[in-house]
Design a protein around this motif. Structure first.
Motif, PDB file in Angstrom:
ATOM      1  N   GLU A 215      -1.364 -80.904 -28.086  1.00 41.79           N
ATOM      2  CA  GLU A 215      -1.618 -81.666 -29.311  1.00 41.79           C
ATOM      3  C   GLU A 215      -1.127 -80.833 -30.484  1.00 41.79           C
ATOM      4  O   GLU A 215      -1.362 -79.624 -30.540  1.00 41.79           O
ATOM      5  CB  GLU A 215      -3.099 -81.987 -29.471  1.00 41.79           C
ATOM      6  N   VAL A 216      -0.446 -81.472 -31.419  1.00 46.36           N
ATOM      7  CA  VAL A 216       0.174 -80.778 -32.540  1.00 46.36           C
ATOM      8  C   VAL A 216      -0.521 -81.176 -33.838  1.00 46.36           C
ATOM      9  O   VAL A 216      -0.696 -82.360 -34.123  1.00 46.36           O
ATOM     10  CB  VAL A 216       1.679 -81.124 -32.640  1.00 46.36           C
TER      11      VAL A 216
ATOM     12  N   ALA B  99       5.168 -78.963 -23.008  1.00 41.32           N
ATOM     13  CA  ALA B  99       5.835 -77.660 -23.058  1.00 41.32           C
ATOM     14  C   ALA B  99       5.225 -76.767 -21.984  1.00 41.32           C
ATOM     15  O   ALA B  99       4.058 -76.922 -21.624  1.00 41.32           O
ATOM     16  CB  ALA B  99       5.674 -77.023 -24.429  1.00 41.32           C
ATOM     17  N   PRO B 100       6.012 -75.799 -21.476  1.00 38.35           N
ATOM     18  CA  PRO B 100       5.503 -74.946 -20.403  1.00 38.35           C
ATOM     19  C   PRO B 100       4.468 -73.920 -20.864  1.00 38.35           C
ATOM     20  O   PRO B 100       3.623 -73.497 -20.102  1.00 38.35           O
ATOM     21  CB  PRO B 100       6.757 -74.250 -19.872  1.00 38.35           C
TER      22      PRO B 100
ATOM     23  N   MET C  88       6.525 -72.006 -26.521  1.00 43.17           N
ATOM     24  CA  MET C  88       7.513 -73.085 -26.486  1.00 43.17           C
ATOM     25  C   MET C  88       6.950 -74.340 -27.153  1.00 43.17           C
ATOM     26  O   MET C  88       7.672 -75.072 -27.839  1.00 43.17           O
ATOM     27  CB  MET C  88       7.932 -73.393 -25.052  1.00 43.17           C
ATOM     28  N   ALA C  89       5.661 -74.586 -26.993  1.00 46.83           N
ATOM     29  CA  ALA C  89       5.031 -75.736 -27.651  1.00 46.83           C
ATOM     30  C   ALA C  89       5.121 -75.595 -29.166  1.00 46.83           C
ATOM     31  O   ALA C  89       5.410 -76.560 -29.876  1.00 46.83           O
ATOM     32  CB  ALA C  89       3.573 -75.867 -27.214  1.00 46.83           C
TER      33      ALA C  89
ATOM     34  N   VAL D 148      -0.847 -75.716 -32.254  1.00 42.63           N
ATOM     35  CA  VAL D 148      -0.683 -76.416 -30.985  1.00 42.63           C
ATOM     36  C   VAL D 148      -1.884 -76.074 -30.108  1.00 42.63           C
ATOM     37  O   VAL D 148      -2.289 -74.926 -30.026  1.00 42.63           O
ATOM     38  CB  VAL D 148       0.648 -76.069 -30.278  1.00 42.63           C
ATOM     39  N   VAL D 149      -2.459 -77.092 -29.511  1.00 42.73           N
ATOM     40  CA  VAL D 149      -3.663 -76.934 -28.694  1.00 42.73           C
ATOM     41  C   VAL D 149      -3.446 -77.666 -27.380  1.00 42.73           C
ATOM     42  O   VAL D 149      -3.006 -78.819 -27.386  1.00 42.73           O
ATOM     43  CB  VAL D 149      -4.885 -77.547 -29.415  1.00 42.73           C
ATOM     44  N   PRO D 150      -3.738 -77.014 -26.248  1.00 42.48           N
ATOM     45  CA  PRO D 150      -3.613 -77.745 -24.976  1.00 42.48           C
ATOM     46  C   PRO D 150      -4.535 -78.969 -24.987  1.00 42.48           C
ATOM     47  O   PRO D 150      -5.711 -78.863 -25.324  1.00 42.48           O
ATOM     48  CB  PRO D 150      -4.069 -76.736 -23.927  1.00 42.48           C
ATOM     49  N   SER D 151      -3.992 -80.104 -24.646  1.00 43.52           N
ATOM     50  CA  SER D 151      -4.786 -81.341 -24.655  1.00 43.52           C
ATOM     51  C   SER D 151      -6.015 -81.225 -23.770  1.00 43.52           C
ATOM     52  O   SER D 151      -7.066 -81.787 -24.069  1.00 43.52           O
ATOM     53  CB  SER D 151      -3.941 -82.524 -24.203  1.00 43.52           C
ATOM     54  N   ALA D 152      -5.895 -80.478 -22.682  1.00 42.69           N
ATOM     55  CA  ALA D 152      -7.019 -80.310 -21.762  1.00 42.69           C
ATOM     56  C   ALA D 152      -8.182 -79.565 -22.416  1.00 42.69           C
ATOM     57  O   ALA D 152      -9.318 -79.663 -21.955  1.00 42.69           O
ATOM     58  CB  ALA D 152      -6.569 -79.574 -20.509  1.00 42.69           C
ATOM     59  N   GLN D 153      -7.920 -78.826 -23.492  1.00 43.67           N
ATOM     60  CA  GLN D 153      -8.961 -78.059 -24.165  1.00 43.67           C
ATOM     61  C   GLN D 153      -9.635 -78.823 -25.310  1.00 43.67           C
ATOM     62  O   GLN D 153     -10.573 -78.329 -25.922  1.00 43.67           O
ATOM     63  CB  GLN D 153      -8.380 -76.751 -24.709  1.00 43.67           C
ATOM     64  N   VAL D 154      -9.156 -80.005 -25.613  1.00 42.87           N
ATOM     65  CA  VAL D 154      -9.735 -80.807 -26.698  1.00 42.87           C
ATOM     66  C   VAL D 154     -10.915 -81.586 -26.150  1.00 42.87           C
ATOM     67  O   VAL D 154     -10.808 -82.282 -25.144  1.00 42.87           O
ATOM     68  CB  VAL D 154      -8.689 -81.775 -27.296  1.00 42.87           C
TER      69      VAL D 154
END
Length: 108
Positions: free
Chosen positions: A23-24, A42-43, A47-48, A67-73
């Protein structure tokens, strides 16, 4: 003449859809808060961040990107909005009308 690539090289590398979703959030000017701009695959975080810069701030709209990993939201459910946000209604001290302003206080 082309030589076929071995099966264990980049041909079998993870496809972009296998990369985690990020997520941006972009802050457009100093002093303003970050707002959700979108998502991308992104890997890794570096890179994200680079891809987010290229995708969401092409015209110099931003001064900061998260940038935040969607899985962490973690988010509240819209179906539970009444029970989740209603408890604040029984706390009148959270409202400015609860407090009396002393006579000697001006411009508050």
């Amino acid at each position: 003449m082309t030589t076929p690539r071995p099966a264990d090289t980049a041909a079998t590398a993870a496809a972009p859809t296998d990369w985690p979703l990020w997520e941006v959030f972009v802050r457009s000017r100093r002093g303003l808060s970050h707002t959700h701009a979108g998502s991308l695959h992104a890997p890794d975080a570096e890179m994200a961040l680079r891809n987010a810069r290229d995708l969401y701030t092409r015209r110099s709209e931003g001064v900061s990107i998260w940038v935040v990993p969607s899985a962490q939201v973690t988010a509240s459910s819209p179906d539970e909005k009444d029970s989740f946000f209603e408890p604040a209604g029984d706390k009148p001290y959270r409202h400015p009308t609860f407090y009396e302003i002393p006579d000697g206080v001006h411009h508050l």
